[in-house]
Enzyme design. Sequence first.
Site, mmCIF file in Angstrom:
data_model
loop_
_atom_site.group_PDB
_atom_site.id
_atom_site.type_symbol
_atom_site.label_atom_id
_atom_site.label_comp_id
_atom_site.label_asym_id
_atom_site.label_seq_id
_atom_site.Cartn_x
_atom_site.Cartn_y
_atom_site.Cartn_z
ATOM 1 N N GLU A 136 69.549 -30.983 44.857
ATOM 2 C CA GLU A 136 68.776 -31.808 45.807
ATOM 3 C C GLU A 136 69.665 -32.846 46.496
ATOM 4 O O GLU A 136 69.295 -34.011 46.630
ATOM 5 C CB GLU A 136 67.634 -32.529 45.064
ATOM 6 C CG GLU A 136 66.735 -31.589 44.280
ATOM 7 C CD GLU A 136 65.561 -32.277 43.597
ATOM 8 O OE1 GLU A 136 65.255 -33.426 43.939
ATOM 9 O OE2 GLU A 136 64.944 -31.643 42.728
ATOM 10 N N GLU A 183 63.199 -33.322 35.161
ATOM 11 C CA GLU A 183 63.180 -34.773 34.899
ATOM 12 C C GLU A 183 62.538 -35.159 33.565
ATOM 13 O O GLU A 183 61.715 -36.071 33.499
ATOM 14 C CB GLU A 183 62.471 -35.491 36.060
ATOM 15 C CG GLU A 183 63.158 -35.219 37.390
ATOM 16 C CD GLU A 183 62.418 -35.805 38.596
ATOM 17 O OE1 GLU A 183 61.404 -36.480 38.409
ATOM 18 O OE2 GLU A 183 62.865 -35.557 39.724
#
Length: 430
Positions: A343, A232
Amino acid sequence: MKLFIKYRNLILLFSVLCCGFVFISCDQKEQNTKETSAEPTQEVSQEITAVPDDGKEKEEDNVASTTEDNAYYENYTKTGVLASIKDVYKDKFHIGVALAKHDIENKIKANFVASQFSSITCENEMKADFTLDHAATLKKGDEEFPVVNMKNAVVALNFAKENDIKMRAHTLVWHSQTPRWLFTEGFDKSEDAPFVTREVMLARMENYIKQEMEYVNTNYEGVVYAWDVVNEAIEIGDGHKDGIRIKNNYWYEIIGDDYIEQAFTFARKYADKNQKLFYNDYGTYEKSKLFAICELVNKLKEKGIIDGVGLQDHIQIDYPTTLDYQYAINKYSELGLEIQITELDIACPEDTEEAQEKLATRYRTIFSILLNCLNKGNANITSVTVWGLSDDRSWINKPDQPSYPLLFDKNLKPKRAFFGALLDPSVKKY
Ligand code: 9MR
């Protein structure tokens, strides 16, 4: 027009020959797949991209269908025998699940996981908050050496090793779930403790990555196949020219623009040669983020220090659109690296039959796209991980805001979503 009429027959003949060639190639490819794949791997028919009348290339008709033999739902309702999703996809990609330590300590869940999944990810236990040992770091007294202790992750590592399951290691360098003391002089925990210099931080980064990788690779050789080296790191809203996350990101604040490259360089140095190094992020289908990630990854690729892009895919029933999702997969594929869905979950605030049927269709669509991209040789998708075993364990299912986004319910009963992910004929295509 005149020219067209003149050469009409020639054009027709050429088209017929081309169609014949494509048909034979596809057929040949299917034959090859059949030869190498053992039951119950499903067959997938590849459909041709539709080009609408206006000539603009339209959203691919991502319809991968199963044969009657693969009526998993019907078989389950009649016989009670549940197909194993990892077996269904075993010649395609790993099917993974994110787990907490206590999930694995529960024997029933652990057995169930072993029957359904070929890959696991620690939902939290391999994040810096869980792997860095403050007391041991102070005891060691070396300003450049934060001490790693993998005690929180050994349950998952042992489980994987004993059951011949592979692991994604999530995650080394992240702005979140990383203690502030990792960045301060003397590893000081006080709120206003000053940060160390870039040089010291780089040494800490290297020692941190080195210890974790060496521990895993010495004690669990061959278990981890993918590392989320940086997580991220792109946040367009922060205003950095390359889209790098600059707010609340101490790695960036201390090391600077090249912190991502530094992390990958160290990771490459200490990873086993078969392990793949990933950049992992969410919202990867949002255009400006997508382009920033591609820029970043391309630079890392030129240096030979990255192997893949992790697309988290915390998505919704109707967002992103199928078109945007497909577009993103195509774009990341152009990087020529591995793609892993790391995910996956699909927010679904209702547990009604209707809502869950829609969820099943959405899972079917996503798996169809992934499978079609893989089968067409467009995308090297090597793993698809769902972020949680059952709805009650999902990070998005909160007491004040329930969500039912996963493949299994709290009793580990397969939901319609499970059959959607299997492209079961009983689940409606979108
Ligand atoms: O599922 C994880 C949850 O248990 C933690 O509380 C949360 C803390 O940030 O992290 C969740 O996992 C995140 C993952 O590590 C990175 N991508 C987003 C995931 C969901 O928030």
